[in-house]
Design a protein around this motif. Structure first.
Motif, mmCIF file in Angstrom:
data_model
loop_
_atom_site.group_PDB
_atom_site.id
_atom_site.type_symbol
_atom_site.label_atom_id
_atom_site.label_comp_id
_atom_site.label_asym_id
_atom_site.label_seq_id
_atom_site.Cartn_x
_atom_site.Cartn_y
_atom_site.Cartn_z
ATOM 1 N N ASP A 101 4.627 -1.472 1.772
ATOM 2 C CA ASP A 101 4.437 -2.790 2.371
ATOM 3 C C ASP A 101 3.379 -2.743 3.466
ATOM 4 O O ASP A 101 2.520 -3.626 3.556
ATOM 5 N N GLU A 102 3.451 -1.715 4.305
ATOM 6 C CA GLU A 102 2.487 -1.576 5.388
ATOM 7 C C GLU A 102 1.072 -1.380 4.846
ATOM 8 O O GLU A 102 0.111 -1.966 5.352
ATOM 9 N N VAL A 103 0.934 -0.573 3.795
ATOM 10 C CA VAL A 103 -0.383 -0.360 3.185
ATOM 11 C C VAL A 103 -0.934 -1.681 2.649
ATOM 12 O O VAL A 103 -2.105 -1.994 2.854
ATOM 13 N N ARG A 104 -0.103 -2.449 1.998
ATOM 14 C CA ARG A 104 -0.562 -3.740 1.469
ATOM 15 C C ARG A 104 -1.072 -4.645 2.589
ATOM 16 O O ARG A 104 -2.126 -5.268 2.470
ATOM 17 N N LEU A 105 -0.306 -4.710 3.670
ATOM 18 C CA LEU A 105 -0.702 -5.560 4.791
ATOM 19 C C LEU A 105 -2.004 -5.080 5.429
ATOM 20 O O LEU A 105 -2.891 -5.888 5.732
ATOM 21 N N VAL A 106 -2.119 -3.780 5.619
ATOM 22 C CA VAL A 106 -3.313 -3.227 6.245
ATOM 23 C C VAL A 106 -4.527 -3.418 5.341
ATOM 24 O O VAL A 106 -5.617 -3.769 5.807
ATOM 25 N N LEU A 151 -2.242 5.086 9.548
ATOM 26 C CA LEU A 151 -1.217 5.015 8.517
ATOM 27 C C LEU A 151 -1.358 6.173 7.533
ATOM 28 O O LEU A 151 -0.387 6.846 7.204
ATOM 29 N N LEU A 152 -2.584 6.436 7.087
ATOM 30 C CA LEU A 152 -2.805 7.497 6.108
ATOM 31 C C LEU A 152 -2.642 8.891 6.698
ATOM 32 O O LEU A 152 -2.292 9.827 5.992
ATOM 33 N N GLN A 159 1.117 10.751 2.681
ATOM 34 C CA GLN A 159 0.959 9.318 2.512
ATOM 35 C C GLN A 159 -0.296 9.016 1.704
ATOM 36 O O GLN A 159 -0.374 7.991 1.047
ATOM 37 N N ARG A 160 -1.275 9.912 1.703
ATOM 38 C CA ARG A 160 -2.448 9.704 0.850
ATOM 39 C C ARG A 160 -2.046 9.726 -0.619
ATOM 40 O O ARG A 160 -2.548 8.948 -1.421
ATOM 41 N N THR A 161 -1.144 10.635 -0.973
ATOM 42 C CA THR A 161 -0.656 10.683 -2.341
ATOM 43 C C THR A 161 0.066 9.381 -2.684
ATOM 44 O O THR A 161 -0.124 8.820 -3.763
ATOM 45 N N LEU A 162 0.870 8.891 -1.747
ATOM 46 C CA LEU A 162 1.573 7.633 -1.979
ATOM 47 C C LEU A 162 0.587 6.487 -2.163
ATOM 48 O O LEU A 162 0.761 5.636 -3.021
ATOM 49 N N LEU A 163 -0.477 6.485 -1.362
ATOM 50 C CA LEU A 163 -1.482 5.434 -1.475
ATOM 51 C C LEU A 163 -2.183 5.503 -2.823
ATOM 52 O O LEU A 163 -2.400 4.489 -3.478
ATOM 53 N N ARG A 164 -2.519 6.720 -3.270
ATOM 54 C CA ARG A 164 -3.143 6.887 -4.569
ATOM 55 C C ARG A 164 -2.228 6.340 -5.668
ATOM 56 O O ARG A 164 -2.664 5.625 -6.559
#
Length: 81
Positions: free
Chosen positions: A8-13, A55-56, A70-75
């Motif tokens: 959710d935070e990644v989407r918002l950012v 965040l990353l 968190q980079r893996t999660l973002l990928r």
């Protein structure tokens, strides 16, 4: 932070960064790359970039089996989009 919270935070950012970058580009195209409006837009973009980096580069979170950065999660999130 939970995995869902991270997503959710990644989407918002990402949304904020995209909007901030679009504002800067619109001002540049309009020949308004100066003054208070420009300074405000550039500062907004810088803050969004900083937030994304924080965040990353944050601590590890649990994601399925084991811990992943968190980079893996973002990928993984990007691939799902």
């Amino acid at each position: 932070m939970t995995t869902d919270g991270f997503k959710d935070e990644v989407r918002l950012v990402r949304q904020e960064l995209t909007t901030a970058m679009a504002t800067v580009m619109d001002l540049a195209r309009a020949g308004k790359a100066f003054g208070g409006e420009w300074d405000t837009a550039v500062e907004r973009e810088r803050k969004a970039h900083k937030k994304l980096r924080q965040l990353l580069n944050g601590p590890l979170v649990s994601f399925g089996k084991g811990n992943h950065s968190q980079r893996t999660l973002l990928r993984n999130l990007h691939r799902q989009s």
